[in-house]
Design an enzyme around this catalytic site. Structure first.
Site, PDB file in Angstrom:
ATOM      1  N   GLU A 193       0.814  -1.212   0.000  1.00  0.00           N
ATOM      2  CA  GLU A 193       0.000   0.000   0.000  1.00  0.00           C
ATOM      3  C   GLU A 193       0.851   1.268   0.000  1.00  0.00           C
ATOM      4  OE1 GLU A 193      -3.772   0.159   0.722  1.00  0.00           O
ATOM      5  OE2 GLU A 193      -3.495  -1.738  -0.308  1.00  0.00           O
ATOM      6  N   ASP A 202      -7.942   6.953  -8.600  1.00  0.00           N
ATOM      7  CA  ASP A 202      -8.638   5.690  -8.842  1.00  0.00           C
ATOM      8  C   ASP A 202     -10.155   5.837  -8.770  1.00  0.00           C
ATOM      9  OD1 ASP A 202      -8.957   6.096  -6.148  1.00  0.00           O
ATOM     10  OD2 ASP A 202      -8.293   4.098  -5.531  1.00  0.00           O
ATOM     11  N   THR A 230      -7.525   9.062  -0.577  1.00  0.00           N
ATOM     12  CA  THR A 230      -7.147   7.810   0.077  1.00  0.00           C
ATOM     13  C   THR A 230      -6.208   8.176   1.209  1.00  0.00           C
ATOM     14  OG1 THR A 230      -7.373   6.474  -1.926  1.00  0.00           O
ATOM     15  CG2 THR A 230      -5.897   5.646  -0.231  1.00  0.00           C
TER      16      THR A 230
END
Length: 257
Positions: A42, A60, A65
């Site tokens: 990640e 995305d 995020t």
């Protein structure tokens, strides 16, 4: 590559727990390994605790995020996290963004979040209460359900981790690439140990299904977190993820001694 990804929300698994004697990813030492393995994929780092402050839009379609597990403004888990933090600590620096997070849920919009939300997220990340909220939401939404289902399927630590990593990336919504859909696809090819199947055969089927799911989305199309990490441990027969562990993600090498 290496930026955090995020999954959709899902309800707690109702699978029965395995006997207490079964090896578990929830053992503190194994859980620490799991956090490092996920962080290597990640965030391209084994220092998962440094990721409380992480935040960016990785393009995305899920908005911002952030955090140790890739909570996303577009999928609802970031909203749940900030609500939990605010319940525990009213008036925190992120509380004023709750209306905006509710508004952008389900989209990639930054409406009413920019320009100050990322900086305020990083400020909040210095607060132990926010760090604990991240830990608790990670466990409630992702880690604990994955471990429960893995134990119910008779899987040892590696299999439980494969479930966890899949839930982190894909969530467990109703779409074809969710964790439950990946598991159902694997079950069409092999039985898990709890149903009398061979653990290696089943995990290979699950990882095959996982790779298929990853390739359905451009942002997840690099499958090295499976190919040069989880499959490495499976080929070695290291079902309990016992160190030393050596693997690669996105071409970078990692080691746990």
């Amino acid at each position: 590559m290496g930026a955090a990804t995020c999954g959709a929300l899902f309800g707690p698994s109702r699978a029965a727990a395995a006997p207490a004697a079964a090896a578990g990813l929830d053992d503190p030492a194994k859980k620490e390994i799991a956090m490092k393995l996920v962080s290597s994929a990640e965030n391209s780092s084994l220092d998962w605790k440094a990721q409380y402050k992480y935040i960016e839009d990785i393009g995305d379609g899920r908005g911002y995020t952030a955090g140790i597990i890739g909570f996303c403004s577009g999928t609802g888990d970031m909203l749940d996290l900030v609500e939990l933090y605010t319940d525990r600590k009213p008036g925190n620096v992120l509380a004023r963004y709750l209306p905006a997070l509710r508004r952008v849920d389900g989209s990639d919009s930054h409406d009413l979040l920019d320009p100050n939300f990322p900086g305020d997220w990083r400020k909040a990340a210095r607060d132990a209460a926010f760090q604990q909220a991240q830990n608790d939401e990670r466990d409630r939404v992702y880690f604990n359900p994955a471990v429960r289902q893995g134990k119910a399927d008779g899987l040892r630590v590696l299999g439980q981790f494969a479930y966890y990593d899949a839930i982190v990336m894909h969530g467990d919504g109703g779409d074809a690439t969710s964790f439950s859909s990946i598991r159902r696809r694997a079950l069409r090819q092999a039985k898990p140990p709890a149903q009398g199947g061979d653990e290696t055969t089943y995990l290979n089927a699950f990882l095959d299904a996982r790779v298929w799911a990853m390739k359905q989305e451009e942002a997840h199309s690099d499958t090295s977190r499976v190919d040069t990490a989880q499959r490495v441990f499976l080929r070695q027969g290291n079902f309990d993820l016992n160190p030393p562990l050596d693997w690669k993600v996105y071409g970078d090498s990692y080691h746990i001694g």
